[in-house]
Design a protein around this motif. Structure first.
Motif, PDB file in Angstrom:
ATOM      1  N   ILE A  27       0.834  -1.204   0.000  1.00  0.00           N
ATOM      2  CA  ILE A  27       0.000   0.000   0.000  1.00  0.00           C
ATOM      3  C   ILE A  27       0.870   1.255   0.000  1.00  0.00           C
ATOM      4  O   ILE A  27       0.504   2.278  -0.575  1.00  0.00           O
ATOM      5  CB  ILE A  27      -0.988  -0.012   1.187  1.00  0.00           C
ATOM      6  N   CYS A  28       2.053   1.175   0.605  1.00  0.00           N
ATOM      7  CA  CYS A  28       2.975   2.327   0.584  1.00  0.00           C
ATOM      8  C   CYS A  28       3.484   2.605  -0.823  1.00  0.00           C
ATOM      9  O   CYS A  28       3.671   3.760  -1.213  1.00  0.00           O
ATOM     10  CB  CYS A  28       4.153   2.086   1.524  1.00  0.00           C
ATOM     11  N   SER A  29       3.717   1.553  -1.593  1.00  0.00           N
ATOM     12  CA  SER A  29       4.187   1.741  -2.971  1.00  0.00           C
ATOM     13  C   SER A  29       3.129   2.452  -3.801  1.00  0.00           C
ATOM     14  O   SER A  29       3.457   3.207  -4.728  1.00  0.00           O
ATOM     15  CB  SER A  29       4.549   0.397  -3.600  1.00  0.00           C
ATOM     16  N   ILE A  30       1.852   2.227  -3.456  1.00  0.00           N
ATOM     17  CA  ILE A  30       0.759   2.859  -4.191  1.00  0.00           C
ATOM     18  C   ILE A  30       0.561   4.305  -3.737  1.00  0.00           C
ATOM     19  O   ILE A  30       0.449   5.219  -4.560  1.00  0.00           O
ATOM     20  CB  ILE A  30      -0.561   2.087  -3.971  1.00  0.00           C
ATOM     21  N   THR A  31       0.525   4.512  -2.424  1.00  0.00           N
ATOM     22  CA  THR A  31       0.193   5.837  -1.901  1.00  0.00           C
ATOM     23  C   THR A  31       1.415   6.746  -1.788  1.00  0.00           C
ATOM     24  O   THR A  31       1.356   7.915  -2.147  1.00  0.00           O
ATOM     25  CB  THR A  31      -0.471   5.715  -0.522  1.00  0.00           C
ATOM     26  N   LEU A  32       2.533   6.202  -1.265  1.00  0.00           N
ATOM     27  CA  LEU A  32       3.707   7.023  -0.990  1.00  0.00           C
ATOM     28  C   LEU A  32       4.807   6.872  -2.033  1.00  0.00           C
ATOM     29  O   LEU A  32       5.772   7.637  -2.033  1.00  0.00           O
ATOM     30  CB  LEU A  32       4.289   6.662   0.388  1.00  0.00           C
ATOM     31  N   GLY A  33       4.679   5.863  -2.874  1.00  0.00           N
ATOM     32  CA  GLY A  33       5.678   5.661  -3.921  1.00  0.00           C
ATOM     33  C   GLY A  33       6.981   5.081  -3.420  1.00  0.00           C
ATOM     34  O   GLY A  33       8.021   5.228  -4.078  1.00  0.00           O
ATOM     35  N   GLN A  34       6.978   4.401  -2.270  1.00  0.00           N
ATOM     36  CA  GLN A  34       8.202   3.797  -1.749  1.00  0.00           C
ATOM     37  C   GLN A  34       7.887   2.629  -0.834  1.00  0.00           C
ATOM     38  O   GLN A  34       6.746   2.461  -0.392  1.00  0.00           O
ATOM     39  CB  GLN A  34       9.014   4.842  -0.964  1.00  0.00           C
ATOM     40  N   ARG A  35       8.875   1.799  -0.590  1.00  0.00           N
ATOM     41  CA  ARG A  35       8.753   0.709   0.379  1.00  0.00           C
ATOM     42  C   ARG A  35       9.765   0.937   1.491  1.00  0.00           C
ATOM     43  O   ARG A  35      10.703   1.737   1.351  1.00  0.00           O
ATOM     44  CB  ARG A  35       8.978  -0.661  -0.285  1.00  0.00           C
ATOM     45  N   PHE A  36       9.600   0.218   2.594  1.00  0.00           N
ATOM     46  CA  PHE A  36      10.460   0.403   3.750  1.00  0.00           C
ATOM     47  C   PHE A  36      11.090  -0.927   4.136  1.00  0.00           C
ATOM     48  O   PHE A  36      10.434  -1.968   4.100  1.00  0.00           O
ATOM     49  CB  PHE A  36       9.651   0.966   4.930  1.00  0.00           C
ATOM     50  N   ASP A  37      12.350  -0.863   4.506  1.00  0.00           N
ATOM     51  CA  ASP A  37      13.069  -2.062   4.914  1.00  0.00           C
ATOM     52  C   ASP A  37      12.448  -2.644   6.175  1.00  0.00           C
ATOM     53  O   ASP A  37      11.953  -1.911   7.034  1.00  0.00           O
ATOM     54  CB  ASP A  37      14.542  -1.725   5.179  1.00  0.00           C
TER      55      ASP A  37
END
Length: 499
Positions: free
Chosen positions: A187-197
């Motif tokens: 969902i972060c890739s969709i909304t924020l455009g990034q992923r988190f380790d």
């Protein structure tokens, strides 16, 4: 003499109190609209609220009341009239009616944004809701959500999760942290455009805050929208809820500010970029719109929260059931091996050849019944529905858990049995009574994404591992944490790599 006067005084006070209570009850009954669904009367002033709180497991209590009063009944919860629908037919009819699409007013966000009246797509009503929902669906489709083109993003995250699980070897581990991070990254890739380790400490803290709020909003969220709860804003629970939400919203605001600084309006990369572009265009054209900066902030927060917890919890339930039913797990693995082989991972194109795998996911959703009561609705107008006359402002609860355990729909409903979603030839047999995403006008916004995530993650899990109960665990618990969602109690699993 003084003693007698004192006794007379006490008697008079008691009489006045009793009289006032009697007057209130009489007035309440007199003012109570005619032709309401039947239901229990409860206490003066507080109605049935104390009974529901003391009994706990509200979805079960409401199911028991339906056995007495029928599939549609009404209750007074702290001065608020609530209609509860408990059968598939009544839920389908109620949630499809245009007058039930509103949400009850909430003061939860009032101190979180600049505009105290701002609401996100999940909590808004009327024009604000319809405009935000239409916009959100358009943007999500434009970003490829639910389409085969988006599958690569989900599969990539599933691959990262598989590698993280392998690091535990054969040792027991709690899968909550890893699964939540992986699902949230989608969902972060969709909304924020990034992923988190998975080891990012700040992001881990944010996920803990979200998880904590889902726990604190007990009773499936049945109480959070009651006006009487506004008088409890001084409590430690309410303050913790507000603080947790504010911290997550502040994190999202930082991401939005960064997007604003680096925005390329001609090449939007994610949900926030599109939102910012449309806000700018509306401002330039002087167009009045509900697509505003504060609405964007809360909508992103709601998508982030809902898109993480519900799917992650469903996957945790799935692992729990696989440990408890090794014969089901083995059959899913045989199907995966036959249809996919061992040289590659499953993908969405394999789905038609994996009916038992999908049936197992559906059965996990049915028994877990994550959204036991869904989100509360409200009647926006006086409405004739299901043979009753229901006044404007009445709240509506849809007891989805009751449908998931309805013996007239599901034979032996408490038994885990994926075959109930297969026909005699072994093909998938979808059931319209299966309501994991609710139904009607406010059906879950992220349904297509959630279905893709569940299939990809679950099929990858069982293609790569066999999940076993740790040796020192005597018995698995299927008791649920009754928060905003029904989530499994913390547990450990052993992920044994398959050759």
């Amino acid at each position: 003499m003084a003693f007698l006067q004192h006794e007379v005084y006490l008697l008079t006070v008691k009489s006045v109190i009793v009289g006032l209570i009697a007057l209130f009850i009489a007035t309440w009954f007199y003012r109570r609209p005619r032709n309401l669904p039947p239901g229990p009367t409860g206490w003066p002033l507080l109605g049935y609220l104390p009974n529901l709180i003391l009994a706990g497991d509200e979805y079960k209590s409401l199911t028991r009341l339906a056995k007495t009063y029928g599939p549609v009944f009404s209750i007074n919860l702290g001065g608020t009239l609530v209609v509860v629908v408990n059968s598939f037919a009544s839920i389908k009819e109620a949630l499809s009616h245009p007058n039930t699409a509103a949400r009850p007013p909430t003061s939860f966000y009032k101190k979180i944004t600049h505009d105290p009246d701002t609401l996100g797509v999940l909590t808004a009503s009327g024009d604000s809701w319809s405009q935000q929902r239409k916009f959100s669906l358009t943007v999500l489709r434009g970003l490829g959500v639910g389409k085969s083109s988006f599958e690569v993003s989900v599969a990539t995250e599933a691959g990262c999760l598989i590698e993280a699980i392998k690091e535990h070897g054969d040792n027991p581990f709690n899968p909550t942290h890893l699964i939540s991070n992986a699902v949230s990254n989608v969902i972060c890739s969709i909304t924020l455009g990034q992923r988190f380790d998975y080891s990012d400490p700040k992001f881990q803290q944010l996920l803990k805050l979200l998880n904590r709020n889902f726990e604190l909003l007990s009773g499936g969220g049945a109480y959070s929208c009651l006006p009487i709860m506004d008088y409890l804003s001084f409590t430690s629970i309410h303050k913790e809820l507000q603080t947790n939400a504010r911290l997550v919203v502040e994190f999202i605001k930082e991401c939005i500010d960064e997007h604003r600084r680096n925005l390329d309006a001609n090449n939007p990369k994610d949900f926030i970029d599109v939102f910012l572009r449309d806000i700018s265009e509306n401002d330039t054209k002087n167009v009045q719109s509900h697509i505003t900066a504060d609405n964007m902030l809360l909508t992103t927060f709601e998508l982030f929260a809902a898109g993480t917890e519900t799917t992650a919890s469903t996957l945790r339930w799935a692992l729990l059931y696989m440990m408890a039913y090794p014969e089901v797990q083995a059959r899913v693995q045989r199907e995966l091996d036959d249809a996919v082989g061992r040289d590659r991972l499953p993908n969405m194109a394999d789905k038609p050849q994996l009916p038992y795998t999908e049936a197992t996911i559906l059965e996990v959703q049915r028994l877990a019944s994550i959204g036991s009561l869904g989100l509360a609705h409200m009647f926006s107008k006086d409405t004739s529905l299901l043979g009753y006359d229901i006044p404007k402002g009445t709240m509506l609860f849809a007891n989805l858990w009751a449908v998931s355990r309805d013996s007239s729909i599901w034979s032996d409903p408490d038994r885990f049995n994926p075959e109930r979603f297969l026909d005699e030839a072994g093909f998938l047999k979808p059931r319209e009574e299966h309501l994991p995403f609710s139904t009607g006008r406010r059906v879950c916004l992220g349904e297509r994404l959630a279905k893709m995530e569940l299939f990809i993650f679950f099929s990858h899990f069982l293609h790569q591992f066999t999940f076993k109960k740790p040796k020192d665990v005597q018995q698995l618990s299927f008791e649920a944490n009754n928060g905003l969602a029904l989530t499994p109690m913390p547990f450990e699993t052993c992920a044994v790599p398959r050759k």
